[in-house]
Design a protein around this motif. Structure first.
Motif, PDB file in Angstrom:
ATOM      1  N   ALA A  32      48.567   1.947 -57.139  1.00 33.59           N
ATOM      2  CA  ALA A  32      49.466   1.179 -58.005  1.00 33.59           C
ATOM      3  C   ALA A  32      48.868  -0.174 -58.368  1.00 33.59           C
ATOM      4  CB  ALA A  32      50.824   0.999 -57.327  1.00 33.59           C
ATOM      5  N   ASP A  33      48.141  -0.802 -57.432  1.00 33.80           N
ATOM      6  CA  ASP A  33      47.451  -2.062 -57.744  1.00 33.80           C
ATOM      7  C   ASP A  33      46.473  -1.874 -58.899  1.00 33.80           C
ATOM      8  OD1 ASP A  33      48.505  -4.054 -56.083  1.00 33.80           O
ATOM      9  OD2 ASP A  33      47.267  -3.455 -54.377  1.00 33.80           O
ATOM     10  N   GLN A  34      45.688  -0.789 -58.834  1.00 32.47           N
ATOM     11  CA  GLN A  34      44.724  -0.534 -59.905  1.00 32.47           C
ATOM     12  C   GLN A  34      45.417  -0.294 -61.237  1.00 32.47           C
ATOM     13  OE1 GLN A  34      42.055   2.656 -58.518  1.00 32.47           O
ATOM     14  NE2 GLN A  34      40.496   1.078 -58.421  1.00 32.47           N
ATOM     15  N   LEU A  35      46.472   0.512 -61.220  1.00 32.50           N
ATOM     16  CA  LEU A  35      47.195   0.800 -62.459  1.00 32.50           C
ATOM     17  C   LEU A  35      47.874  -0.452 -63.010  1.00 32.50           C
ATOM     18  CD1 LEU A  35      48.708   4.197 -61.326  1.00 32.50           C
ATOM     19  CD2 LEU A  35      47.091   3.901 -63.213  1.00 32.50           C
ATOM     20  N   LEU A  60      50.049  11.811 -62.401  1.00 27.97           N
ATOM     21  CA  LEU A  60      49.189  11.082 -63.338  1.00 27.97           C
ATOM     22  C   LEU A  60      48.329  12.098 -64.074  1.00 27.97           C
ATOM     23  CD1 LEU A  60      47.915   8.038 -61.210  1.00 27.97           C
ATOM     24  CD2 LEU A  60      49.458   7.930 -63.181  1.00 27.97           C
ATOM     25  N   SER A  61      47.852  11.739 -65.260  1.00 33.24           N
ATOM     26  CA  SER A  61      46.897  12.587 -65.953  1.00 33.24           C
ATOM     27  C   SER A  61      45.545  12.467 -65.261  1.00 33.24           C
ATOM     28  CB  SER A  61      46.802  12.178 -67.425  1.00 33.24           C
ATOM     29  OG  SER A  61      48.055  12.371 -68.072  1.00 33.24           O
ATOM     30  N   HIS A  75      58.648   5.294 -63.050  1.00 32.31           N
ATOM     31  CA  HIS A  75      59.050   4.556 -64.250  1.00 32.31           C
ATOM     32  C   HIS A  75      57.853   3.957 -64.983  1.00 32.31           C
ATOM     33  CE1 HIS A  75      61.939   2.570 -66.804  1.00 32.31           C
ATOM     34  NE2 HIS A  75      61.453   1.373 -66.527  1.00 32.31           N
ATOM     35  N   GLY A  76      56.701   3.905 -64.318  1.00 35.67           N
ATOM     36  CA  GLY A  76      55.511   3.316 -64.935  1.00 35.67           C
ATOM     37  C   GLY A  76      55.406   1.825 -64.739  1.00 35.67           C
ATOM     38  N   ASP A  77      56.263   1.242 -63.884  1.00 37.96           N
ATOM     39  CA  ASP A  77      56.171  -0.184 -63.575  1.00 37.96           C
ATOM     40  C   ASP A  77      55.318  -0.302 -62.305  1.00 37.96           C
ATOM     41  OD1 ASP A  77      56.483  -2.864 -62.929  1.00 37.96           O
ATOM     42  OD2 ASP A  77      58.572  -2.923 -63.598  1.00 37.96           O
ATOM     43  N   TYR A  78      53.995  -0.274 -62.502  1.00 34.90           N
ATOM     44  CA  TYR A  78      53.077  -0.170 -61.373  1.00 34.90           C
ATOM     45  C   TYR A  78      52.978  -1.458 -60.565  1.00 34.90           C
ATOM     46  CZ  TYR A  78      51.868   4.146 -63.738  1.00 34.90           C
ATOM     47  OH  TYR A  78      51.931   5.374 -64.339  1.00 34.90           O
ATOM     48  N   ARG A  79      53.272  -2.614 -61.164  1.00 33.33           N
ATOM     49  CA  ARG A  79      53.274  -3.849 -60.396  1.00 33.33           C
ATOM     50  C   ARG A  79      54.403  -3.833 -59.359  1.00 33.33           C
ATOM     51  NH1 ARG A  79      49.534  -5.973 -59.042  1.00 33.33           N
ATOM     52  NH2 ARG A  79      50.482  -5.511 -57.053  1.00 33.33           N
TER      53      ARG A  79
END
Length: 443
Positions: A150-153, A200-201, A113-117
């Motif tokens: 995910a932390d980095q994103l 990911l790209s 979903h792109g909710d990396y937090r």
């Protein structure tokens, strides 16, 4: 049951008893607790269609809840997946093993979903549960890598859609069959591989510097102990333009150049890949056999109810191969389709008698050897369309201890006059089969 025509009644007593006996025998046998857990776990690596079929046989209400959560994540319904996972975790004290079953569902759903937090928080909770139950190093490594990435994103500004006015783009197949097109990244033209199989790209380090990507502090790795971990960083493009779509704050995995250099005769380098987080913003993508990408807005009525599913971070569609239903990873960045060693183990009669050979599989970080067989003249049916593939490879051993999925690649996709992904509907479709060239007569 629908009532039969009146002239078929009354049934004789023996016929009535036979029907009753059939009804009893047709009742699905409940799965054991271990079988249900295995079905939920396996769904994260492609067996999501089997989980959907197994759901009516899961009697344990808690495991049924997790199965529904996994199926919601597979439809890209992160809200429903999160709701069900939270409900499961709140329903009494959970053991580390139970938490380790639930948290990766939330991690996968939120990452897609792109909710990396939220994905990072879930991955850390998953990592903690695995550590508490003294899980295998490979399992722990997978959770740690997702948490770190995910932390980095999560530390970067979220990707944002600025403009979307769909326009066609030219697509060409390169020397190994990958689809390439032209994008503008930070205002600079850049050839890119279009890869629905990339969660990911990706860019090479030299390309990241050339395009002016902002490299974030810290490093991560992609893969796991069973998937050949590759060191990476995160780079962010302030602006990306492609097919009438303009995005801000686009995250890329940044790999060393040599990790994107494939061992192909004459040399082969990938500089940039557009992956799932970018391509899904095009909503509906139609790739034509004459080299066009035709994007459009989706006209969805029931989101996520199509035949496409997300398992872990990979897209899957169920394909009929010689009348066998097979879940296959939809990988537009894969030139050739292939079947896994798990497929070989589950279908020994298919493999029996086939000639095998050693082959090398190229990927980020180099190539790996595996033993494979060639299954000739395979009927491939997707929806109501069918073609015949001259041959498809079946892995007989995992390449370098890498557990690989069944792959739906370019050789099948290019057998039809077009193929389409509708992300909001989670629907995959193919057009009419193309005629295959006649084989040249011997001699």
């Amino acid at each position: 049951m629908k009532r039969k025509a009146d002239w078929l009644y009354p049934l004789s007593l023996s016929a009535a008893l036979a029907v009753a006996a059939w009804a009893v025998s047709a009742t699905p046998t409940p799965l054991s607790h271990a079988q249900a857990e295995t079905a939920v776990v396996d769904a994260s690596s492609g067996e999501v269609f089997q989980l959907a079929r197994a759901l009516p046989r899961i009697d344990d209400p808690d495991l049924a809840m997790l199965a529904r959560a996994r199926l919601a994540a597979a439809r890209l319904d992160a809200n429903e997946a999160n709701r069900l996972v939270a409900r499961y975790l709140a329903a009494g004290k959970r053991t580390p093993a139970q938490r380790a079953l639930a948290w990766p569902i939330a991690a996968d759903a939120n990452f897609a979903h792109g909710d990396y937090r939220k994905a990072a928080d879930a991955a850390h909770a998953w990592e903690k549960a695995l550590a508490e139950q003294h899980a295998a190093a490979d399992e722990l490594a997978g959770a740690q890598q997702m948490a770190t990435l995910a932390d980095q994103l999560a530390g970067a500004t979220a990707q944002q859609v600025d403009v979307y006015t769909p326009k066609p783009e030219a697509v060409k197949r390169d020397k190994v069959g990958l689809p390439r097109s032209l994008a503008a990244i930070n205002g600079k033209p850049q050839e890119v591989v279009l890869d629905t199989g990339a969660n990911l790209s990706v860019v090479s380090l030299s390309t990241a510097h050339k395009l002016g990507l902002r490299l974030l502090d810290g490093a991560a790795s992609v893969g796991s102990a069973s998937r050949q971990a590759v060191a990476s960083r995160i780079g962010v493009a302030d602006r990306l333009e492609f097919a009438g779509l303009t995005l801000s704050h686009v995250a890329f995995l940044v790999l060393d150049d040599q990790q994107l250099n494939m061992p192909v005769p004459g040399g082969y380098q990938i500089d940039a890949i557009l992956g799932f987080p970018v391509l899904r913003q095009l909503q509906r993508l139609e790739f034509t056999a004459n080299g066009k990408l035709l994007p459009s807005r989706s006209e969805t009525a029931q989101p996520g109810e199509g035949n496409l599913r997300m398992a872990g971070s990979d897209l899957y569609v169920e394909v009929m191969l010689n009348d066998l239903p097979v879940a296959m990873h939809l990988d537009s960045g894969g030139a050739a389709s292939s079947l896994s060693s798990q497929f070989a183990a589950e279908h020994p009669t298919v493999v029996k008698g086939l000639k095998s050979r050693q082959e090398h599989v190229a990927g980020a970080g180099g190539s790996r050897a595996r033993q494979a067989a060639s299954w000739p003249q395979v009927r491939v049916r997707i929806g109501d369309q069918q073609t015949v593939l001259p041959a498809i490879g079946i892995s007989l051993s995992d390449a370098g201890n890498v557990k690989e999925p069944n792959v739906l690649g370019g050789d099948i996709l290019q057998s039809f006059d077009h193929w389409t992904i509708d992300f909001p509907r989670m629907q995959f479709e193919v057009g009419h089969p193309l005629p295959r060239p006649l084989a040249k007569p011997a001699g």
